[in-house]
Structure formats: structure tokens, C-alpha cells
Write an enzyme that holds these catalytic residues in place. Sequence first.
Site, PDB file in Angstrom:
ATOM      1  N   GLU A 210       0.837  -1.201   0.000  1.00  0.00           N
ATOM      2  CA  GLU A 210       0.000   0.000   0.000  1.00  0.00           C
ATOM      3  C   GLU A 210       0.871   1.249   0.000  1.00  0.00           C
ATOM      4  O   GLU A 210       2.056   1.207   0.324  1.00  0.00           O
ATOM      5  CB  GLU A 210      -0.926   0.021   1.211  1.00  0.00           C
ATOM      6  CG  GLU A 210      -0.302  -0.446   2.527  1.00  0.00           C
ATOM      7  CD  GLU A 210       0.833   0.407   3.042  1.00  0.00           C
ATOM      8  OE1 GLU A 210       0.742   1.650   2.919  1.00  0.00           O
ATOM      9  OE2 GLU A 210       1.812  -0.147   3.562  1.00  0.00           O
ATOM     10  N   GLU A 353       4.392  -0.642   1.761  1.00  0.00           N
ATOM     11  CA  GLU A 353       4.643  -0.875   0.331  1.00  0.00           C
ATOM     12  C   GLU A 353       4.695  -2.356  -0.042  1.00  0.00           C
ATOM     13  O   GLU A 353       4.704  -2.704  -1.208  1.00  0.00           O
ATOM     14  CB  GLU A 353       5.952  -0.223  -0.141  1.00  0.00           C
ATOM     15  CG  GLU A 353       6.055   1.265   0.102  1.00  0.00           C
ATOM     16  CD  GLU A 353       7.407   1.826  -0.342  1.00  0.00           C
ATOM     17  OE1 GLU A 353       8.215   1.074  -0.918  1.00  0.00           O
ATOM     18  OE2 GLU A 353       7.649   3.021  -0.094  1.00  0.00           O
TER      19      GLU A 353
END
Length: 413
Positions: A210, A353
Site C-alpha cells: 500500500e 509498500e
Amino acid sequence: MDTTSPEPPEPPAASTAPLAPAAPAPAPAPASDAVPAVPDLDRAAMDAARRRQGILTKPPGALGRLEELSVWIAGAQGLCPPRPPARIRVVVIAGDHGIASAGVSAFPAEVTAQMVANFAAGGAAVNVLARGVGASVRVVDVAVDTPLPTSPGGVDGTAPPERYRVRRASGRIDQVDALTPAEVDAAFAVGRLIADEEIDAGADLLVPGEMGIGNTTPAAAVVGTLLDREPVDVVGRGTGIDDQRWMVKVAAIRDAMRRSRPYSGNALSVLRVAGGADLAALAGLLVQASVRRTPVVLDGVIVCAAALAAERIAPGAKEWWVAGTRSPEPSQRFVLDHLGLEPLVDAGLRLGEGTGALLAVPLLLAAQRTLAEMATFDQAGVSSKDVLPTGAAQDGAGSDGAEDFDGAGPGTP
């Protein structure tokens, strides 16, 4: 899906006053057949993997968690010995949050769009770590605060990016809902679509990630609501905020949870009120991956908050996930404890991430290879622990350290 708890009657319309009014009435919960039942792992393949572990040239249990992982991989693939992953795919879901304007992050909201461009250029940490394990990275803009989507669409970048864009930033959750009823359904559907696209393109191991400034605040609010924790229990330092911002963040989570608690029995509604488009899309991806029998490595607190909601929506989905990393954020610990998942790596990462999950991928690869490629006792011509030479002492005395090899020696679990 978690449709057993009806949503409360419609309260008065929401206000934007600082005291954070109760949330407005949500849409009816999705139909119970909207998500297919999650299949079980292949128990026969798992039993076969356990038997094979017992005849490999090593003491029983000597490879520790690699043995557990190999059994899980066999169960996910329905195959023993399991094959190496053919296509490892990282999917970074990007979205902004209105709560960032309250000052809950050390970085401004425009960093989200800038980082999406960095992902596309291959310059982020997730790109570097993905290359190291032979994975590829896809970034999907579901709610970045820009007029137009900031990332290409589809598996190969040729699909219209508007197909995946739910809205421009999610709402400020301490004052208004993150999403409308239609938007949360759309975001969840986008996540399922992404999973289908990737699996249809050959992905057999998914790593959700994300990107979104301020996203640890809605993640904490979602976890606090679904697990009935107090705001101060679930709040963390996120991007490394100081004490003043931490207090602002606690207040924001408190107000968001006040609005979402009436809906704690319906995970999708909690995502709508206190979460955001990115969290709802991640939940959809996690559910659909499990429905499609595709294993997933979970990352940090954002992905785990979505995973908590996904398991409520589709019970049994967690069997298809392994926890890749331990985050310093307290919310993640509550989620993993609740789901019964133990992280593979604890390196202090708090970047998100998908980076922490990628650090765990080599352990999965090692688990697959050791189960598939190690010789058995018979193949190697090595005596197993149950075969003792004539006259050998049964208690291992005088065996020149052989007791370490049969699982009874120092340092053996």
C-alpha cells in the site's frame, strides 16, 4: 460474508463539527452469496508433505519454520512436493485519506502521488526488494488525491486506469465517512478484480502492499473497532511522528471509532465509515485470492487491518495467508494475534509498500526447495534415526554425537 449483524437504525445525518457525530446509516450489507465460500487447503497434500519431511536427511523438525511453511505451500498448491512459484506479484494499492489534513503524518499528502510515480519508475524500496526475489510490481491508484489516476491500468498497463479509481481521496474519518455505500462496494470489487486479473495472468504468489499518507490512522481505527480496543491501544508512530502529532492522531482515531463502533458487527461497513478505498480494495484482493486458491504474504499494519476485515467478510480466508513481517505498529500485533499468524521476519520495518513481506519471500522459496529437492534417507544411503547398528546403545551413549541428529541433542526443538 459477515451479514449476521444487522446495521443499526438510521441516526441523524452526519455533521462536520469537531466532536465527530455518529455515522450516517450505511447501505444494506451485501448479499451473503456475493463472495463464494473460501475453499480449504488441500489436506492430502499437507499430509504428504509432513510424511516427506519425516524421511528427509535431517533430524525431525530441524528446519524449524521452513517445515511448517513447506506444508502450507503444499496445501495451497495441492501438490507434494510443491513447485517453485512461477510468478510472484506485488500489488501496491495507493490511496489518500482526508484525515491527513488533520496533521497525523510527518509528510504532506502530495507525497502519495509522488511515490506512485516513483514505483512506476522502479525507484522505491519495494521495487528494489522485488527485483531481488524475481517479483514484479504493479501499483493501482484507487483514491490518490489528484484529478486523474496516477498509475497505468491493468496487468500490463494497457487498461483504462479509471477502471480502478474509486474516488479522489477518502473522507476525513474523524468527521465524515471515508466512503459512500456505493464507493465501498466499488472499492471491494476493484480489489477482487485486481486479484482475478493477476491470477488469470499467472500469478501464483501475491504480495499486497500500500501507499497513502495518513493511512495508519484509518488502519488503527478499523482494527480498534473490529477488535473492540481503545484508541490509545492501537495508535502508533506511523511515519515517525512526534508527541504532538501523536496526540492529534489519538484524537482522530478516537473520533473515527466513535462513528464506526455502531457498525462493528459488519466489517465492510467499518471499512466504509473508518477505513478508505485502499483498505476496502485490499480486503477485496485478499478475499478473492483465497477464493482463487492463491497464497498471499501479508505485509505491515495497513495490509493486516484489511486482512482482519477480509477474514470477517469471508471466514477461512486466513488459511491462505502467511504473515511476512512484524510491524512496530501495535495494531498489527493485535490483528496477527487474533488471526493466529506468526510473522516470519522481525526486522523493525515500518515502511509498508510490501517491503516487509518481500523480506519473507526467500524463506518461502527455501521452504519449497528443501521439501522438493532434499534427498530422503533411502536416496542418500543415510541411516535414519530408527536404524541402529547391532549392539549400539539404545540411549545414544557413546554414539559420538549422533543424538544431535535424531532430535535429542542440544539446540534441537
